[in-house]
Design a protein around this motif. Structure first.
Motif, PDB file in Angstrom:
ATOM      1  N   GLU A  36       0.785  -1.171  -0.032  1.00 49.40           N
ATOM      2  CA  GLU A  36       0.138   0.078  -0.021  1.00 49.40           C
ATOM      3  C   GLU A  36       0.704   1.303  -0.168  1.00 49.40           C
ATOM      4  OE1 GLU A  36      -3.376   0.577  -0.164  1.00 49.40           O
ATOM      5  OE2 GLU A  36      -3.565  -1.388  -0.793  1.00 49.40           O
ATOM      6  N   ILE A  37       1.898   1.222   0.806  1.00 46.97           N
ATOM      7  CA  ILE A  37       2.864   2.204   0.904  1.00 46.97           C
ATOM      8  C   ILE A  37       3.690   2.315  -0.340  1.00 46.97           C
ATOM      9  CG2 ILE A  37       5.037   3.019   1.854  1.00 46.97           C
ATOM     10  CD1 ILE A  37       4.171   1.960   4.517  1.00 46.97           C
ATOM     11  N   SER A  38       4.148   1.379  -1.180  1.00 43.60           N
ATOM     12  CA  SER A  38       4.594   1.395  -2.429  1.00 43.60           C
ATOM     13  C   SER A  38       3.701   2.218  -3.481  1.00 43.60           C
ATOM     14  CB  SER A  38       5.022   0.185  -2.864  1.00 43.60           C
ATOM     15  OG  SER A  38       5.986  -0.303  -1.993  1.00 43.60           O
ATOM     16  N   GLN A  39       2.635   1.557  -3.597  1.00 38.10           N
ATOM     17  CA  GLN A  39       1.578   1.747  -4.535  1.00 38.10           C
ATOM     18  C   GLN A  39       1.245   3.394  -4.419  1.00 38.10           C
ATOM     19  OE1 GLN A  39       0.367   0.716  -7.282  1.00 38.10           O
ATOM     20  NE2 GLN A  39       2.041  -0.958  -6.890  1.00 38.10           N
ATOM     21  N   ASP A  45       1.386  10.017  -4.252  1.00 37.44           N
ATOM     22  CA  ASP A  45       0.941  10.367  -3.061  1.00 37.44           C
ATOM     23  C   ASP A  45       1.702  10.566  -2.180  1.00 37.44           C
ATOM     24  OD1 ASP A  45      -1.511  10.369  -4.460  1.00 37.44           O
ATOM     25  OD2 ASP A  45      -1.904   8.346  -4.008  1.00 37.44           O
ATOM     26  N   MET A  46       1.647  11.521  -0.862  1.00 35.24           N
ATOM     27  CA  MET A  46       2.423  11.324   0.131  1.00 35.24           C
ATOM     28  C   MET A  46       1.838  10.436   1.012  1.00 35.24           C
ATOM     29  SD  MET A  46       3.207  14.702   2.936  1.00 35.24           S
ATOM     30  CE  MET A  46       3.984  15.579   1.786  1.00 35.24           C
ATOM     31  N   VAL A  47       2.810   9.751   2.094  1.00 36.91           N
ATOM     32  CA  VAL A  47       2.552   8.735   2.875  1.00 36.91           C
ATOM     33  C   VAL A  47       2.645   9.376   4.243  1.00 36.91           C
ATOM     34  CG1 VAL A  47       2.770   6.505   3.775  1.00 36.91           C
ATOM     35  CG2 VAL A  47       2.487   6.725   1.475  1.00 36.91           C
ATOM     36  N   LYS A  48       2.021   9.657   5.140  1.00 34.92           N
ATOM     37  CA  LYS A  48       2.195  10.197   6.511  1.00 34.92           C
ATOM     38  C   LYS A  48       1.747   9.052   7.486  1.00 34.92           C
ATOM     39  CE  LYS A  48       1.352  14.802   5.494  1.00 34.92           C
ATOM     40  NZ  LYS A  48       0.704  16.222   6.139  1.00 34.92           N
ATOM     41  N   LEU A  49       2.715   8.728   8.420  1.00 37.03           N
ATOM     42  CA  LEU A  49       2.580   7.883   9.353  1.00 37.03           C
ATOM     43  C   LEU A  49       2.703   8.535  10.737  1.00 37.03           C
ATOM     44  CD1 LEU A  49       4.602   4.800   8.039  1.00 37.03           C
ATOM     45  CD2 LEU A  49       2.274   5.034   7.781  1.00 37.03           C
ATOM     46  N   GLN A  56       7.459  10.899   0.446  1.00 37.63           N
ATOM     47  CA  GLN A  56       7.046  11.580  -0.457  1.00 37.63           C
ATOM     48  C   GLN A  56       7.988  11.319  -1.527  1.00 37.63           C
ATOM     49  OE1 GLN A  56       7.087  15.789   0.228  1.00 37.63           O
ATOM     50  NE2 GLN A  56       5.825  16.339  -1.587  1.00 37.63           N
ATOM     51  N   ARG A  57       7.370  11.369  -2.875  1.00 40.04           N
ATOM     52  CA  ARG A  57       8.242  11.186  -4.099  1.00 40.04           C
ATOM     53  C   ARG A  57       8.203  12.630  -4.927  1.00 40.04           C
ATOM     54  NH1 ARG A  57       5.364   8.670  -9.494  1.00 40.04           N
ATOM     55  NH2 ARG A  57       4.710  10.816  -9.718  1.00 40.04           N
ATOM     56  N   ARG A  58       9.497  12.881  -4.997  1.00 34.33           N
ATOM     57  CA  ARG A  58       9.947  13.988  -5.733  1.00 34.33           C
ATOM     58  C   ARG A  58      10.398  13.951  -7.054  1.00 34.33           C
ATOM     59  NH1 ARG A  58      12.369  17.277  -0.690  1.00 34.33           N
ATOM     60  NH2 ARG A  58      10.521  17.635   0.447  1.00 34.33           N
ATOM     61  N   SER A  59      10.127  14.848  -7.883  1.00 33.10           N
ATOM     62  CA  SER A  59      10.567  14.839  -9.291  1.00 33.10           C
ATOM     63  C   SER A  59      11.932  15.550  -9.445  1.00 33.10           C
ATOM     64  CB  SER A  59       9.591  15.316 -10.437  1.00 33.10           C
ATOM     65  OG  SER A  59       8.537  14.484 -10.202  1.00 33.10           O
ATOM     66  N   LYS A  60      12.959  15.183 -10.221  1.00 30.20           N
ATOM     67  CA  LYS A  60      14.159  16.003 -10.341  1.00 30.20           C
ATOM     68  C   LYS A  60      14.299  16.198 -11.793  1.00 30.20           C
ATOM     69  CE  LYS A  60      16.877  15.566  -6.306  1.00 30.20           C
ATOM     70  NZ  LYS A  60      18.413  15.695  -6.225  1.00 30.20           N
ATOM     71  N   THR A  77      19.773  12.508 -16.130  1.00 33.49           N
ATOM     72  CA  THR A  77      18.281  12.166 -16.780  1.00 33.49           C
ATOM     73  C   THR A  77      17.395  12.636 -15.699  1.00 33.49           C
ATOM     74  OG1 THR A  77      18.148   9.963 -16.153  1.00 33.49           O
ATOM     75  CG2 THR A  77      19.028  10.446 -18.416  1.00 33.49           C
ATOM     76  N   PRO A  78      16.150  13.166 -15.869  1.00 26.34           N
ATOM     77  CA  PRO A  78      15.169  13.388 -14.986  1.00 26.34           C
ATOM     78  C   PRO A  78      14.688  12.187 -14.343  1.00 26.34           C
ATOM     79  CG  PRO A  78      14.461  13.820 -17.207  1.00 26.34           C
ATOM     80  CD  PRO A  78      15.641  13.515 -17.324  1.00 26.34           C
ATOM     81  N   ARG A  79      14.321  12.278 -12.975  1.00 32.82           N
ATOM     82  CA  ARG A  79      13.907  10.854 -12.302  1.00 32.82           C
ATOM     83  C   ARG A  79      13.209  11.279 -11.223  1.00 32.82           C
ATOM     84  NH1 ARG A  79      18.607  12.935 -10.961  1.00 32.82           N
ATOM     85  NH2 ARG A  79      19.668  12.730  -8.975  1.00 32.82           N
ATOM     86  N   HIS A  80      12.506  10.409 -10.703  1.00 28.01           N
ATOM     87  CA  HIS A  80      11.996  10.390  -9.400  1.00 28.01           C
ATOM     88  C   HIS A  80      12.665   9.952  -8.131  1.00 28.01           C
ATOM     89  CE1 HIS A  80       8.189  11.495 -11.330  1.00 28.01           C
ATOM     90  NE2 HIS A  80       8.357  10.421 -12.076  1.00 28.01           N
ATOM     91  N   VAL A  81      12.797  10.752  -6.849  1.00 26.90           N
ATOM     92  CA  VAL A  81      13.340  10.185  -5.754  1.00 26.90           C
ATOM     93  C   VAL A  81      12.408  10.139  -4.589  1.00 26.90           C
ATOM     94  CG1 VAL A  81      15.833  11.233  -6.518  1.00 26.90           C
ATOM     95  CG2 VAL A  81      14.031  12.600  -5.096  1.00 26.90           C
ATOM     96  N   LEU A  82      12.716   9.313  -3.615  1.00 26.56           N
ATOM     97  CA  LEU A  82      11.783   9.186  -2.479  1.00 26.56           C
ATOM     98  C   LEU A  82      12.502   9.953  -1.547  1.00 26.56           C
ATOM     99  CD1 LEU A  82      10.905   5.466  -2.898  1.00 26.56           C
ATOM    100  CD2 LEU A  82       9.547   7.292  -3.465  1.00 26.56           C
ATOM    101  N   VAL A  83      11.621  10.589  -0.550  1.00 24.04           N
ATOM    102  CA  VAL A  83      12.217  11.423   0.572  1.00 24.04           C
ATOM    103  C   VAL A  83      11.591  11.132   1.794  1.00 24.04           C
ATOM    104  CG1 VAL A  83      12.603  13.927   1.401  1.00 24.04           C
ATOM    105  CG2 VAL A  83      12.588  13.467  -0.827  1.00 24.04           C
TER     106      VAL A  83
END
Length: 104
Positions: A36-39, A45-49, A56-60, A77-83
């Protein structure tokens, strides 16, 4: 200081010990939560626990980098990172343990 790694199996074992579900049900519960967190992150979406933190997924954007060996400029190259951002509650717990030297 001993370095331990919390694994999926260790989380399932903790659920088994604390909640009392069967080992199979505990493993399935951990799998469902992580999926669920992965999806949610895949969907942007942001996941708050609560009392733990948020993911949060951020675009670079594309940018120019440099090969440290050759000094050659190369495009990144442009990519997404997890924070992950820890909550104040988690930060306080970590710092309290660090100050006292105890894990209780």
């Amino acid at each position: 200081m001993t370095e331990n790694t919390v694994t999926r199996a260790a989380l399932a074992e903790a659920v088994y010990q604390e909640v009392g579900l069967s080992r199979n049900d505990s493993a399935q519960l951990v799998d469902v939560i992580l999926e669920e967190i992965s999806q949610a992150l895949i969907n942007g979406d942001m996941v708050k626990l609560s009392s733990f933190g948020s993911f949060q997924r951020r675009s670079k954007a594309e940018r120019m980098g440099r090969n440290p060996k050759t000094g050659e400029e190369v495009p990144i190259t442009p990519r997404h990172v997890l924070v992950f951002r820890a909550s104040h509650v988690l930060k306080d717990k970590v710092n309290r343990v660090h100050k006292t030297g105890s894990s209780s």
